[in-house]
Design a protein around this motif. Structure first.
Motif, short mmCIF file in Angstrom:
data_model
loop_
_atom_site.label_atom_id
_atom_site.label_comp_id
_atom_site.label_asym_id
_atom_site.label_seq_id
_atom_site.Cartn_x
_atom_site.Cartn_y
_atom_site.Cartn_z
N LEU A 190 -8.62 0.57 8.69
CA LEU A 190 -7.49 0.60 7.76
C LEU A 190 -6.34 1.42 8.33
O LEU A 190 -6.55 2.52 8.85
CB LEU A 190 -7.91 1.22 6.43
N ALA A 191 -5.13 0.90 8.22
CA ALA A 191 -3.93 1.69 8.49
C ALA A 191 -3.43 2.25 7.16
O ALA A 191 -3.42 1.55 6.16
CB ALA A 191 -2.85 0.82 9.12
N ASP A 192 -3.02 3.54 7.16
CA ASP A 192 -2.58 4.14 5.90
C ASP A 192 -1.11 4.56 5.93
O ASP A 192 -0.63 5.22 5.03
CB ASP A 192 -3.47 5.32 5.49
N PHE A 193 -0.35 4.20 6.97
CA PHE A 193 1.10 4.39 7.04
C PHE A 193 1.51 5.80 6.58
O PHE A 193 2.21 5.96 5.58
CB PHE A 193 1.81 3.31 6.22
N PRO A 194 1.10 6.84 7.31
CA PRO A 194 1.37 8.21 6.87
C PRO A 194 2.83 8.62 7.06
O PRO A 194 3.50 8.21 8.02
CB PRO A 194 0.46 9.04 7.78
N LEU A 195 3.30 9.44 6.14
CA LEU A 195 4.61 10.08 6.26
C LEU A 195 4.35 11.53 6.67
O LEU A 195 3.66 12.27 5.96
CB LEU A 195 5.37 10.02 4.94
N LEU A 196 4.92 11.95 7.80
CA LEU A 196 4.65 13.26 8.37
C LEU A 196 5.90 14.13 8.33
O LEU A 196 7.00 13.67 8.69
CB LEU A 196 4.19 13.13 9.82
N LEU A 197 5.75 15.37 7.92
CA LEU A 197 6.81 16.37 8.03
C LEU A 197 6.63 17.04 9.38
O LEU A 197 5.64 17.74 9.62
CB LEU A 197 6.73 17.39 6.91
N LEU A 198 7.58 16.81 10.28
CA LEU A 198 7.40 17.24 11.66
C LEU A 198 7.59 18.74 11.82
O LEU A 198 8.34 19.38 11.08
CB LEU A 198 8.37 16.48 12.57
N ASP A 199 6.92 19.25 12.82
CA ASP A 199 6.97 20.68 13.15
C ASP A 199 8.20 20.94 13.99
O ASP A 199 8.35 20.42 15.09
CB ASP A 199 5.70 21.04 13.94
N GLN A 200 9.15 21.75 13.46
CA GLN A 200 10.37 22.08 14.18
C GLN A 200 10.53 23.60 14.22
O GLN A 200 9.79 24.34 13.60
CB GLN A 200 11.59 21.43 13.50
N TYR A 218 11.23 16.57 1.60
CA TYR A 218 10.00 15.84 1.91
C TYR A 218 9.16 15.66 0.65
O TYR A 218 8.65 14.56 0.36
CB TYR A 218 9.20 16.59 2.98
N ASP A 219 9.02 16.72 -0.14
CA ASP A 219 8.24 16.64 -1.37
C ASP A 219 8.84 15.63 -2.35
O ASP A 219 8.10 14.91 -3.04
CB ASP A 219 8.16 18.02 -2.03
N LYS A 220 10.16 15.56 -2.42
CA LYS A 220 10.81 14.59 -3.30
C LYS A 220 10.48 13.16 -2.87
O LYS A 220 10.18 12.29 -3.69
CB LYS A 220 12.33 14.78 -3.28
N VAL A 221 10.55 12.92 -1.55
CA VAL A 221 10.25 11.59 -1.03
C VAL A 221 8.80 11.21 -1.32
O VAL A 221 8.50 10.10 -1.77
CB VAL A 221 10.54 11.53 0.49
N VAL A 222 7.89 12.14 -1.08
CA VAL A 222 6.47 11.88 -1.31
C VAL A 222 6.21 11.60 -2.79
O VAL A 222 5.49 10.65 -3.13
CB VAL A 222 5.63 13.09 -0.84
N GLU A 223 6.79 12.42 -3.66
CA GLU A 223 6.58 12.21 -5.10
C GLU A 223 7.08 10.83 -5.52
O GLU A 223 6.44 10.14 -6.30
CB GLU A 223 7.32 13.31 -5.87
N TRP A 224 8.23 10.41 -4.97
CA TRP A 224 8.80 9.11 -5.32
C TRP A 224 7.92 7.98 -4.81
O TRP A 224 7.63 7.03 -5.54
CB TRP A 224 10.21 9.00 -4.72
N LEU A 225 7.45 8.09 -3.57
CA LEU A 225 6.61 7.03 -2.99
C LEU A 225 5.28 6.88 -3.71
O LEU A 225 4.71 5.79 -3.74
CB LEU A 225 6.36 7.33 -1.50
N GLN A 226 4.79 7.95 -4.30
CA GLN A 226 3.49 7.91 -4.95
C GLN A 226 3.55 7.45 -6.41
O GLN A 226 2.51 7.27 -7.04
CB GLN A 226 2.81 9.28 -4.88
N ARG A 227 4.75 7.27 -6.94
CA ARG A 227 4.85 6.75 -8.30
C ARG A 227 4.25 5.35 -8.37
O ARG A 227 4.43 4.53 -7.48
CB ARG A 227 6.32 6.67 -8.74
N ASP A 228 3.56 5.05 -9.46
CA ASP A 228 2.96 3.73 -9.60
C ASP A 228 4.01 2.63 -9.55
O ASP A 228 3.77 1.56 -8.95
CB ASP A 228 2.17 3.64 -10.92
N SER A 229 5.16 2.87 -10.15
CA SER A 229 6.21 1.85 -10.15
C SER A 229 6.69 1.56 -8.73
O SER A 229 6.96 0.40 -8.38
CB SER A 229 7.38 2.30 -11.02
#
Length: 533
Positions: free
Chosen positions: A253-263, A275-286
């Motif tokens: 299975l590929a799970d298409f991860p979103l990574l916050l890169l180390d800078q 990053y947290d805003k993007v993750v929260e939005w992507l995880q919404r059921d809608s």
């Protein structure tokens, strides 16, 4: 102040208030994050405007081929180009190559897609008719590829996440352990038949799909992500939709991860908050529903109802290897999909008098199993395949016969069976004379066709009692061209009263290994060895 002036002043105040709110409201406080993205993420472009409007975070997508993203995720390499995030189909190879860096990164799966097989309808019917209950496995695909029935396209596993996931899936199924591949599970003999069926490849999934559509008579199967096949079927580019097969022996299975890169500014609270805003939005059921319908990938949220074919069970999710050496060996064994030269195996078979009766019957059964009689999963992965060149040398007190067959169909396999079934036993056992003869044959092949992999399988049930001694074989072996000694290895099969110590020395000397058929069967020994380390 007159009533009219008061009303005018109130209107101006309200107007100014509304204007200030519009200019300074939360919706206009934008953050832009630069994203290193795999090409499989481009399908989500229609959703990125909604993401920006609803979260205030804009993703600036920088699409790179899968092979170009690995080292770019490591800070300080000079390749990253100031990316804030990475969004890939898979980060498994990166996590193996750069464990320390990967452990520090925030990682969020965003959607799922298994690697599956798409078959042309007539081919699917043919294969299902031969399979119990009509269910197909990677072993069935490998078996059909070995006979030339399945001619598939698959992206280059050295360049793409989908190709590597497919190769891991096939190799894991071939190992039959039920766990993650270990180094001793990787054996090229189990992938040769499967590999022979690949006739299309590309450095990206998009190019692979285009080639498949543009050359409709070339391949009759595609191995890639489920989402790619669903999109191809719904895109109107095919005369007949492909039947999607989810192999019952498991899928990666590929799970298409979103990574916050180390800078250097990894503690920047604004970047982490975005990053947290993007993750929260992507995880919404809608949003997960929109991703499912836009990208045809399975939601990571269990509460989202799957559509259509995405309701089909994934079944056994196969583990990805947890050691880089395993992946590297797997890729090395599989080789370049664009440079496919079938191997040659030289079988040196003991036809001394002691092989009469049950032992010769066991040898003939072993060749029958390798010719397709063995319907087990391991048998399907290990069988002789289209284009493979097989040289049979029968020996007793001397070399009795040599014959080479190139597998093109059942007629050639019958010829091979006749060679093994033929009588004419010797009255002694010239093991080292036979092995020296094998190296003379191999030397000619290496000189004429340097790209062809050649190996020697030596099967004997007795000790050497005729012909040259082991020391003379070694002297002649060491005098051979360096190219032959580097390329051709001996894989003895210990059987009956053969001298295990002598066979093991010969294997070590030539870079091969010995397989012990004592306590098992010649068929199992031959399936294990097939000229592979």
């Amino acid at each position: 102040m007159s009533r009219g002036l008061w009303i005018l002043t109130l209107c101006l105040t309200l107007t100014l208030s509304v204007t200030v709110t519009a200019c300074t409201g939360e919706g206009d406080e934008k953050t832009t994050l630069r994203v290193l993205a795999g090409p499989d993420l481009a399908v989500l472009e229609p959703l990125l405007d909604e993401l920006r409007d609803e979260t205030g975070v804009e993703l600036d997508m920088d699409y790179r081929a899968d092979a170009d993203t690995g080292d770019d995720l490591v800070p300080g390499t000079g390749k990253g180009g100031g990316h804030d995030l990475a969004w890939l189909s898979t980060d498994r190879s990166f996590r193996l190559r750069h464990k320390d860096t990967a452990q520090r990164l925030l990682r969020t799966p965003t959607m799922l897609s298994p690697v599956v097989v798409g078959l042309r309808p007539d081919l699917a019917r043919e294969l299902r008719a031969k399979s119990p209950e009509g269910k197909l496995s990677w072993a069935d695909i490998a078996d059909a590829a070995a006979t030339g029935t399945v001619r598939f396209g698959m992206a280059d596993p050295r360049q793409t996440g989908s190709g590597l996931a497919a190769l891991v899936g096939v190799a894991t199924a071939a190992a039959g352990t039920g766990g993650a591949l270990r180094e001793n599970d990787v054996s090229c003999d189990r992938l040769r038949g499967f590999r022979s069926g690949q006739i299309l490849t590309a450095d990206s999934t998009r190019d692979l799909l285009d080639d498949f559509v543009d050359h409709p008579g070339t391949a009759n199967a595609l191995i890639t992500y489920e989402s790619d096949l669903l999109a191809l079927n719904s895109g109107g580019r095919l005369k007949e939709k492909l039947e999607i097969v989810r192999p019952q022996d498991g899928m990666v299975l590929a799970d298409f991860p979103l990574l916050l890169l180390d800078q250097d500014d990894q503690d920047d609270p604004d970047r982490r908050a975005a990053y947290d805003k993007v993750v929260e939005w992507l995880q919404r059921d809608s949003v997960q529903e929109k991703i499912m319908r836009t990208a045809l990938r399975r939601p990571v949220s269990a509460s989202v109802r799957r559509d259509g074919q995405l309701r089909a069970p994934v079944g056994n999710a196969l583990y990805f290897p947890d050691q880089l050496t395993v992946v590297e060996r797997l890729l090395d064994d599989y080789g370049d999909p664009r440079r496919r030269v079938p191997d040659q195996v030289i079988f040196l078979l003991d036809f001394s008098g002691s092989m009469r009766g049950e032992r010769m019957a066991a040898l003939r059964d072993a060749f029958a199993d390798l010719s397709g009689a063995d319907s087990s999963a391991t048998g399907k992965f290990a069988r002789f395949y289209q284009g493979e060149r097989l040289t049979v040398v029968r020996f007793g007190g001397r070399v009795l016969e040599e014959r080479t067959v190139t597998v093109g169909g059942q007629k050639d396999l019958r010829t091979l069976a006749d060679l093994v079934a033929r009588g004419g036993y010797g009255d002694a056992t010239a093991v080292w004379t036979a092995l020296d003869h094998g190296y003379r044959t191999a030397s000619t092949v290496v000189a004429d066709d340097p790209e062809r992999a050649v190996s020697i399988v030596l099967m004997t049930d007795g000790e050497n009692n005729s012909g040259i001694a082991y020391e003379e074989f070694v002297r002649r072996y060491e005098a051979r061209a360096a190219e032959t000694r580097a390329a051709v290895h001996t894989y003895p099969v210990h059987f009956g009263e053969a001298d295990a110590g002598a066979l093991r020395r010969a294997a070590t000397k030539t870079g091969g290994r010995m397989v012990d058929a004592q306590g098992s069967s010649l068929s199992e020994a031959f399936k294990e060895i097939r000229g592979c380390r």
